[in-house]
Design a protein around this motif. Structure first.
Motif, PDB file in Angstrom:
ATOM      1  N   GLY A  81       0.794  -1.211   0.000  1.00  0.00           N
ATOM      2  CA  GLY A  81       0.000   0.000   0.000  1.00  0.00           C
ATOM      3  C   GLY A  81       0.826   1.259   0.000  1.00  0.00           C
ATOM      4  N   VAL A  82       0.156   2.349   0.373  1.00  0.00           N
ATOM      5  CA  VAL A  82       0.721   3.692   0.319  1.00  0.00           C
ATOM      6  C   VAL A  82       0.408   4.415   1.617  1.00  0.00           C
ATOM      7  CG1 VAL A  82       0.425   5.946  -0.796  1.00  0.00           C
ATOM      8  CG2 VAL A  82       0.589   3.888  -2.196  1.00  0.00           C
ATOM      9  N   LYS A  83       1.339   5.192   2.095  1.00  0.00           N
ATOM     10  CA  LYS A  83       1.095   6.063   3.249  1.00  0.00           C
ATOM     11  C   LYS A  83       1.292   7.509   2.839  1.00  0.00           C
ATOM     12  CE  LYS A  83       3.808   7.837   5.731  1.00  0.00           C
ATOM     13  NZ  LYS A  83       4.544   8.344   6.919  1.00  0.00           N
ATOM     14  N   MET A  84       0.432   8.357   3.357  1.00  0.00           N
ATOM     15  CA  MET A  84       0.505   9.770   3.032  1.00  0.00           C
ATOM     16  C   MET A  84       1.115  10.549   4.187  1.00  0.00           C
ATOM     17  SD  MET A  84      -0.671   9.573   0.056  1.00  0.00           S
ATOM     18  CE  MET A  84      -0.856  11.301  -0.372  1.00  0.00           C
ATOM     19  N   GLY A  85       1.844  11.606   3.856  1.00  0.00           N
ATOM     20  CA  GLY A  85       2.473  12.434   4.870  1.00  0.00           C
ATOM     21  C   GLY A  85       2.264  13.915   4.599  1.00  0.00           C
ATOM     22  N   PHE A  86       2.465  14.724   5.624  1.00  0.00           N
ATOM     23  CA  PHE A  86       2.258  16.172   5.547  1.00  0.00           C
ATOM     24  C   PHE A  86       0.823  16.502   5.131  1.00  0.00           C
ATOM     25  CE2 PHE A  86       7.020  17.130   4.518  1.00  0.00           C
ATOM     26  CZ  PHE A  86       7.378  16.534   5.716  1.00  0.00           C
ATOM     27  N   THR A  87      -0.127  15.799   5.741  1.00  0.00           N
ATOM     28  CA  THR A  87      -1.531  15.993   5.377  1.00  0.00           C
ATOM     29  C   THR A  87      -2.221  17.053   6.230  1.00  0.00           C
ATOM     30  OG1 THR A  87      -2.086  14.098   6.786  1.00  0.00           O
ATOM     31  CG2 THR A  87      -1.849  13.689   4.423  1.00  0.00           C
ATOM     32  N   SER A  88      -1.469  17.727   7.077  1.00  0.00           N
ATOM     33  CA  SER A  88      -2.034  18.843   7.824  1.00  0.00           C
ATOM     34  C   SER A  88      -1.422  20.137   7.311  1.00  0.00           C
ATOM     35  CB  SER A  88      -1.761  18.714   9.328  1.00  0.00           C
ATOM     36  OG  SER A  88      -0.420  19.034   9.634  1.00  0.00           O
ATOM     37  N   ARG A  89      -2.221  21.200   7.303  1.00  0.00           N
ATOM     38  CA  ARG A  89      -1.733  22.494   6.832  1.00  0.00           C
ATOM     39  C   ARG A  89      -0.560  22.978   7.676  1.00  0.00           C
ATOM     40  NH1 ARG A  89      -1.027  24.699   2.437  1.00  0.00           N
ATOM     41  NH2 ARG A  89      -3.042  23.779   1.861  1.00  0.00           N
ATOM     42  N   ALA A  90      -0.630  22.735   8.992  1.00  0.00           N
ATOM     43  CA  ALA A  90       0.448  23.180   9.877  1.00  0.00           C
ATOM     44  C   ALA A  90       1.768  22.519   9.505  1.00  0.00           C
ATOM     45  CB  ALA A  90       0.098  22.876  11.326  1.00  0.00           C
ATOM     46  N   LYS A  91       1.740  21.220   9.178  1.00  0.00           N
ATOM     47  CA  LYS A  91       2.971  20.522   8.816  1.00  0.00           C
ATOM     48  C   LYS A  91       3.507  21.015   7.478  1.00  0.00           C
ATOM     49  CE  LYS A  91       6.056  17.436   9.896  1.00  0.00           C
ATOM     50  NZ  LYS A  91       6.884  17.574  11.112  1.00  0.00           N
ATOM     51  N   MET A  92       2.599  21.291   6.540  1.00  0.00           N
ATOM     52  CA  MET A  92       3.042  21.828   5.254  1.00  0.00           C
ATOM     53  C   MET A  92       3.774  23.147   5.446  1.00  0.00           C
ATOM     54  SD  MET A  92      -0.028  21.177   2.544  1.00  0.00           S
ATOM     55  CE  MET A  92      -0.694  19.549   2.196  1.00  0.00           C
ATOM     56  N   ILE A  93       3.191  24.012   6.271  1.00  0.00           N
ATOM     57  CA  ILE A  93       3.812  25.308   6.527  1.00  0.00           C
ATOM     58  C   ILE A  93       5.166  25.124   7.202  1.00  0.00           C
ATOM     59  CG2 ILE A  93       3.617  27.435   7.874  1.00  0.00           C
ATOM     60  CD1 ILE A  93       0.567  27.236   7.413  1.00  0.00           C
ATOM     61  N   GLN A  94       5.222  24.203   8.179  1.00  0.00           N
ATOM     62  CA  GLN A  94       6.468  23.951   8.896  1.00  0.00           C
ATOM     63  C   GLN A  94       7.575  23.504   7.953  1.00  0.00           C
ATOM     64  OE1 GLN A  94       6.159  20.948  11.960  1.00  0.00           O
ATOM     65  NE2 GLN A  94       8.364  20.710  12.091  1.00  0.00           N
ATOM     66  N   MET A  95       7.228  22.644   6.984  1.00  0.00           N
ATOM     67  CA  MET A  95       8.230  22.103   6.074  1.00  0.00           C
ATOM     68  C   MET A  95       8.393  22.940   4.804  1.00  0.00           C
ATOM     69  SD  MET A  95       9.467  19.598   7.739  1.00  0.00           S
ATOM     70  CE  MET A  95      10.514  18.885   6.467  1.00  0.00           C
ATOM     71  N   GLY A  96       7.576  24.005   4.658  1.00  0.00           N
ATOM     72  CA  GLY A  96       7.714  24.874   3.504  1.00  0.00           C
ATOM     73  C   GLY A  96       7.272  24.239   2.208  1.00  0.00           C
ATOM     74  N   VAL A  97       6.201  23.439   2.254  1.00  0.00           N
ATOM     75  CA  VAL A  97       5.712  22.762   1.056  1.00  0.00           C
ATOM     76  C   VAL A  97       4.233  23.085   0.858  1.00  0.00           C
ATOM     77  CG1 VAL A  97       7.361  20.895   1.291  1.00  0.00           C
ATOM     78  CG2 VAL A  97       5.112  20.642   2.319  1.00  0.00           C
ATOM     79  N   ASP A  98       3.750  22.838  -0.350  1.00  0.00           N
ATOM     80  CA  ASP A  98       2.340  23.069  -0.633  1.00  0.00           C
ATOM     81  C   ASP A  98       1.664  21.814  -1.172  1.00  0.00           C
ATOM     82  OD1 ASP A  98       3.467  22.905  -3.131  1.00  0.00           O
ATOM     83  OD2 ASP A  98       2.976  24.951  -3.737  1.00  0.00           O
TER      84      ASP A  98
END
Length: 247
Positions: free
Chosen positions: A55-72
């Motif tokens: 299967g597959v696992k998803m990461g950085f699925t929260s807006r706060a984590k995206m902002i923290q890591m500088g990704v969109d």
């Protein structure tokens, strides 16, 4: 140019030895595309040892984590059958494990397009993921964590239920009977179905299809917490029952 095979070997050996290493980009900077190439090379090493994709696992699925890591956008990793936890997780093989509650999807048929992924779901369940970055002190850059298979280590899920919309399902995680995290599936991109669609998009973009029997972990509904030894963990989802694991 970095040596993808060498970087994959370093990560794979760190995981097999249960030994933390320094982030790879510290000595050999590389971009996201290269990071995914390293990730695939790590998984290929595991497949050559007999593991099967699960299967597959998803990461950085929260807006706060995206902002923290500088990704969109979200990131993703691959699951194998060797990562599937039974009733217990052996922590001696892990470096600094953390656990988080998840919504899990069971894929019932091959997914050939993003548009059909939701209709391809055969079941939904409450689940958990055990994270275990191979990097020292759980510190890394975006390319580092992608190369490290998005920190995937172990996963589990409860009883499968008929497919349904889960835009705001309550989740509770307890360790030894004490609540340690509460949250909602709405924390997963606003609706975990969006994460499911992203999983199909990213897999297809990488030349893969979600396969029958695969599990998609939609992403964390709460922050991950350290997973201690000799513990009993229970994750409960509203209308989904629970899943339990011991260490």
């Amino acid at each position: 140019m970095v040596d993808v095979g060498d970087l994959a070997a370093r990560l794979d050996e760190a995981a097999r030895d249960g030994r933390a290493i320094d982030p790879l980009t510290g000595a050999s900077p590389f971009d996201v595309a290269t990071a995914y190439a390293v990730q695939r090379a790590v998984i290929e090493r595991r497949r050559r040892r007999g593991e099967r994709l699960a299967g597959v696992k998803m990461g950085f699925t929260s807006r706060a984590k995206m902002i923290q890591m500088g990704v969109d956008d979200v990131i993703w990793g691959l699951l194998t059958d060797a990562m599937l936890a039974g009733s217990s997780v052996d922590l001696s093989a892990l470096i600094h494990p953390r656990i988080e509650p998840e919504i899990a999807y069971l894929i019932g048929r091959e997914v050939r397009s993003v548009a059909e992924v939701e209709s391809a779901v055969a079941g939904v369940a409450v689940g958990f993921e055990v994270l275990d970055s191979r990097y020292r002190d759980f510190k890394f850059t975006l390319p580092d964590v992608i190369a490290d298979n998005a920190s995937a280590a172990r996963f589990g899920f409860g009883t499968w239920h008929p497919p349904r919309a889960l835009p705001n399902a309550g989740l509770l995680m307890e360790i030894d009977g004490r609540p340690v995290q509460t949250g909602s599936s709405a924390a997963i991109l606003g609706d975990p179905a969006r994460s499911l669609r992203a999983a199909a998009r990213l897999a297809l973009g990488a030349g893969m299809r979600l396969e029958p029997g695969w599990v998609v972990l939609a992403g964390a509904a709460t922050a991950a917490v350290p997973l201690p030894k000799d513990a009993h963990v229970r994750v409960t989802g509203a209308g989904l029952g629970s899943v339990e694991v011991t260490t």
